[in-house]
Design an enzyme around this catalytic site. Structure first.
Site, PDB file in Angstrom:
ATOM      1  N   ASP A  32       0.826  -1.208   0.000  1.00 50.84           N
ATOM      2  CA  ASP A  32       0.000   0.000   0.000  1.00 50.84           C
ATOM      3  C   ASP A  32       0.859   1.256   0.000  1.00 50.84           C
ATOM      4  O   ASP A  32       1.426   1.636   1.031  1.00 50.84           O
ATOM      5  CB  ASP A  32      -0.880  -0.026   1.265  1.00 50.84           C
ATOM      6  N   ASP A 212      -1.635   5.659  -5.169  1.00 55.85           N
ATOM      7  CA  ASP A 212      -1.993   4.803  -4.043  1.00 55.85           C
ATOM      8  C   ASP A 212      -2.378   3.413  -4.523  1.00 55.85           C
ATOM      9  O   ASP A 212      -3.497   3.192  -4.993  1.00 55.85           O
ATOM     10  CB  ASP A 212      -3.158   5.434  -3.263  1.00 55.85           C
TER      11      ASP A 212
END
Ligand SMILES: N[C@H]1[C@H](O)[C@@H](Sc2ccccc2)[C@@H]2OC[C@H]1O2
Length: 324
Positions: A32, A212
């Site tokens: 992430d 992201d």
């Protein structure tokens, strides 16, 4: 050193899971770039929260005594627990004393997502939540050992992709790799595109956002979202489904970010995210509004179309994109 690890999408490419060896146990982690904690399901969790998951078994001898973590995410989910120093290996790249944040509590969406055993946050270390002694990300711990201080995400829709550590794989993209400087003052891979295009029509409006890998969709300023969906027959802004939906057979224009004056294009089929009903009547758009957020979020819908290079090998961090 350098290395690569296979990353595999969940249904609808909602997230991508990568095998990571944590203290000798292989866990499937969501890498992430929107957070900075390496946290895992652990044997400290109650069975009600960990059933169906692989867990990290804590060892008191490795505990960072007094340290705890508590991380919450953009979608309202969260995890908290304590911290251990252990060996972490991904793609053959090893961090020997990596802070492994072992959960004692996780929110329901993590419990329900039984394919995911935790997250490896690869944003910048100042966002790490460990207190009182903030910890470093895996990438910060290994970057000095890497041939080049960078990692790359090659996310593939519906099939295996790769995270590369320490090198750029020029076979994974066509044309040029176009870079933007990163402003990491918020601890994120934040950059500003010089414009965008809907189909072949270019707009010189800058878009500021973060890359992201942990966000599924492509969240953009509402004016741009409105302009995009003005081209889509049968568009609805649905309160029931919380965003823009359209007939699943709608013709969708492509969407491109303009980076270093080059078009980086999301193909139409990526912009139809998933059906909202069992009959596949209406589908949820891959582009949705970033209204209320401090920036746009260039998530999986965009990243799947690119080879994304997260580069800390120079004085200023930078991010590069190569059209897949
Ligand atoms: N950076 C992202 C992060 O990886 C996910 S954490 C997550 C939570 C539940 C299910 C799956 C993933 C969350 O959504 C957007 C932002 O926060």
């Amino acid at each position: 050193v350098s290395g690569s690890a296979t990353t595999t999408p969940e249904r609808f490419d909602s997230e991508f899971l990568t095998p990571v060896m944590v203290g000798g146990t292989t866990l499937m982690l969501n890498i992430d770039t929107g957070s900075s904690d390496l946290w895992v399901f652990s044997n400290q969790l109650p069975a009600s929260e960990s059933t169906g998951h692989s867990v990290y078994t804590v060892n008191a001898a490795k505990k960072l005594v007094g340290d705890t973590f508590s991380v919450s995410f953009g979608d309202g989910s969260s995890a908290s627990g304590n911290v251990f120093a252990d060996t972490v290996v991904v793609g053959g790249v090893t961090a020997t004393r990596q802070a492994v944040e072992a959960a004692t509590s996780v929110s329901a969406s993590f419990t329900q997502d039984t394919n995911v055993d935790g997250l490896m946050g690869l944003a910048f270390s100042p966002l790490n939540t460990v207190q009182p002694q903030q910890q470093r990300t895996f990438f910060d711990n290994v970057k000095s050992t890497l041939d080049t201080a960078l990692f790359a995400a090659d996310l593939i829709s519906g099939g295996p992709g790769e995270y590369d550590f320490g090198f750029i794989d020029t076979a994974k993209f066509t044309g040029t790799l176009d870079f933007s400087p990163v402003d990491n003052s918020l601890g994120l891979w934040e950059f500003t595109t010089s414009g965008y295009a809907i189909g072949t029509t270019r707009h010189a409006t800058a878009i500021n956002g973060i890359a992201d890998t942990g966000t599924t969709l492509l969240l953009l300023p509402s004016a741009i979202v409105t302009a995009y969906y003005a081209q889509v027959k049968g568009i609805q802004n649905s309160t029931q489904f919380g965003g823009f939906i359209f007939p699943c057979n709608a013709i969708l224009p492509t969407f491109s970010l303009i980076i270093d004056s080059k078009l980086h294009t999301v193909p139409s089929d990526f912009l139809n995210f998933a059906p909202v009903d069992a009959a596949n009547t209406n589908c949820f758009g891959g582009i949705q509004s970033a209204a209320g957020l401090p920036f746009s979020i260039f998530g999986g819908i965009f990243l799947k179309s690119q080879y994304a290079v997260f580069d800390m090998s120079q004085a200023t961090p930078r991010i590069g994109f190569g059209q897949q």
